[in-house]
Design a protein around this motif. Sequence first.
Motif, PDB file in Angstrom:
ATOM      1  N   LEU A 181       1.170 -18.219  -8.925  1.00 49.02           N
ATOM      2  CA  LEU A 181       1.670 -19.144  -9.928  1.00 49.02           C
ATOM      3  C   LEU A 181       3.026 -18.631 -10.401  1.00 49.02           C
ATOM      4  CD1 LEU A 181       0.507 -21.693 -11.390  1.00 49.02           C
ATOM      5  CD2 LEU A 181      -0.150 -20.150 -13.251  1.00 49.02           C
ATOM      6  N   PRO A 182       4.127 -19.400 -10.204  1.00 53.49           N
ATOM      7  CA  PRO A 182       5.452 -18.908 -10.599  1.00 53.49           C
ATOM      8  C   PRO A 182       5.578 -18.768 -12.113  1.00 53.49           C
ATOM      9  CG  PRO A 182       5.581 -21.202  -9.899  1.00 53.49           C
ATOM     10  CD  PRO A 182       4.198 -20.728  -9.569  1.00 53.49           C
ATOM     11  N   VAL A 183       6.089 -17.618 -12.554  1.00 49.66           N
ATOM     12  CA  VAL A 183       6.194 -17.308 -13.976  1.00 49.66           C
ATOM     13  C   VAL A 183       7.385 -18.038 -14.588  1.00 49.66           C
ATOM     14  CG1 VAL A 183       6.712 -15.458 -15.611  1.00 49.66           C
ATOM     15  CG2 VAL A 183       5.048 -15.075 -13.774  1.00 49.66           C
ATOM     16  N   GLN A 184       7.204 -18.516 -15.813  1.00 48.97           N
ATOM     17  CA  GLN A 184       8.287 -19.104 -16.600  1.00 48.97           C
ATOM     18  C   GLN A 184       8.399 -18.323 -17.901  1.00 48.97           C
ATOM     19  OE1 GLN A 184       6.785 -23.104 -16.847  1.00 48.97           O
ATOM     20  NE2 GLN A 184       7.878 -23.776 -15.014  1.00 48.97           N
ATOM     21  N   ILE A 185       9.621 -17.948 -18.278  1.00 47.10           N
ATOM     22  CA  ILE A 185       9.808 -17.066 -19.431  1.00 47.10           C
ATOM     23  C   ILE A 185      10.752 -17.688 -20.463  1.00 47.10           C
ATOM     24  CG2 ILE A 185       9.348 -14.981 -18.104  1.00 47.10           C
ATOM     25  CD1 ILE A 185      12.364 -14.528 -17.948  1.00 47.10           C
ATOM     26  N   LYS A 186      10.750 -17.067 -21.661  1.00 46.58           N
ATOM     27  CA  LYS A 186      11.635 -17.475 -22.748  1.00 46.58           C
ATOM     28  C   LYS A 186      11.908 -16.251 -23.620  1.00 46.58           C
ATOM     29  CE  LYS A 186       8.342 -18.403 -26.413  1.00 46.58           C
ATOM     30  NZ  LYS A 186       8.052 -19.239 -27.584  1.00 46.58           N
ATOM     31  N   ASP A 187      12.848 -16.382 -24.546  1.00 46.33           N
ATOM     32  CA  ASP A 187      13.111 -15.319 -25.519  1.00 46.33           C
ATOM     33  C   ASP A 187      12.053 -15.350 -26.612  1.00 46.33           C
ATOM     34  OD1 ASP A 187      15.423 -14.540 -24.188  1.00 46.33           O
ATOM     35  OD2 ASP A 187      16.701 -15.902 -25.340  1.00 46.33           O
ATOM     36  N   SER A 188      11.629 -14.175 -27.025  1.00 46.08           N
ATOM     37  CA  SER A 188      10.578 -14.081 -28.038  1.00 46.08           C
ATOM     38  C   SER A 188      11.128 -14.368 -29.428  1.00 46.08           C
ATOM     39  CB  SER A 188       9.961 -12.680 -28.030  1.00 46.08           C
ATOM     40  OG  SER A 188       9.034 -12.543 -29.082  1.00 46.08           O
TER      41      SER A 188
END
Length: 474
Positions: A181-188
């Motif tokens: 499953l490809p990871v999707q990220i953001k700033d915390s």
Amino acid sequence: MSVERVFYYFNEISKISRVSFEEKKIADYLVEQGERMGLEVIRDKENNVIIKKAGNRIDSPVVVLQAHTDMVWQSENLEETLEKIPCNIHVKNGRMCTNGTTLGADDGIGVALMLTLLENNKKEYPALEAIFTANEEETMGGALAIRKENVTGEYMINLDSEKEGVFTIGAAGGISSFCKLPVQIKDSIKDKTVKIMVTGCIGGHSGLEINRKHENAIKILVRFLRTLSKDSFELKSLEGGSRSNAIPEWATAVVNTDAIEILEKQIIDFMKNCQSEWCNEEKNLSISIKQTEYSCVVYEDQFKERLLLLLENLPHGVYSRTEDFVCSSVNLAIVREIEKYITIELTLRSSYESWYRDEVKKITRLIEHFGGDSEHKDEYPAWMYKKDSELIKIFLDTYYELYGEEAECENVHAGVECGIIMRNCPSVKDAISIGPTILNAHTIFETLDIESVNKVYALIDKVLQNINEKSNQI
């Protein structure tokens, strides 16, 4: 030949690191022993070793002995056991055990029994073909690579069962599902980073113990995270499990939060509410928390939700059974983040090929629904028992002759190499699997019952003589 030689060989084997995919050294040792005995030795590129010993007459029957050389490695202190060999093997209350590592009796004791039988020069023995297979614990790749031209025996005695007096006469087949499953990220936007750890689960063999109340640490962790409000935490990572054929003993999640104290209280409340579910079996299961280095990047909110929803809906546990044995099951075995992908491994077992083939298709549809993909490999066939087995009859009669009681027969919910070898080597028409009593295999609590080793050695010794005698009478 004394049974003490079995323990001599086991101790020698235990000095050799022999985890799956790293069987070169144990193969070297087996080749050395076979050549020392003056026997024919065959070794292939998979580090399988076959040692052949002729019988005392031209028309001697040929009996195949078989065990696997690799072992499952677990240690409670990985920094102190980098060599991956059992730590401080000793005997306590009639059982061989270690200090904080797997013992490797699965299947080192089978290897030791075979070497002792090869070394025994009894004229009453038939011809022997001893097959030492590599990589049973991961993919069964060793058994899959055995070539039919190297095997001529009709009877096969597998030495990979774990309860003395109980004969395995059939086993499940299986397949592994690998999902990405490809990871999707953001700033915390949270202030602190903590690690939540589920530890102390019993774990155990994903086939033989899947029907027991052994909790899956990954499932427990996801279940706890689902008790939290979605906005109260961000997810940095989630991982768990160590081996494809073991029920996960641990799982961790790194999360960002603004309220560590509240999170700690929620863990206490969760443990209190759920304790009655696992208090009888999972007495050491615990959930703990510790603050760790701050992470400014976390999973995107929608990805976090998809991942948790996927993990709580992926199958785990027994799916069908008869009155006597488990037919079909799934083990949610491993979760990792590798190169910006969440990778998930499941192992499926069934007495019926049709079931696990349909089940992996269901898993594929589920993964694709959540934006990932999957592949399936490491398939191995079921071993269907023969109702009219001459070999089983010989073993049952011999056991009663020696010990004055009836042995049991069972169909196990675990991968046994008999099915693969019988499929690939047409000469093998009849098989059985036996072994001494091993408790808690694949865990740091693994033990080997000493007296059961003595009984198994005596049984095989007498069976081989009875097979040879029966052949003489024909």
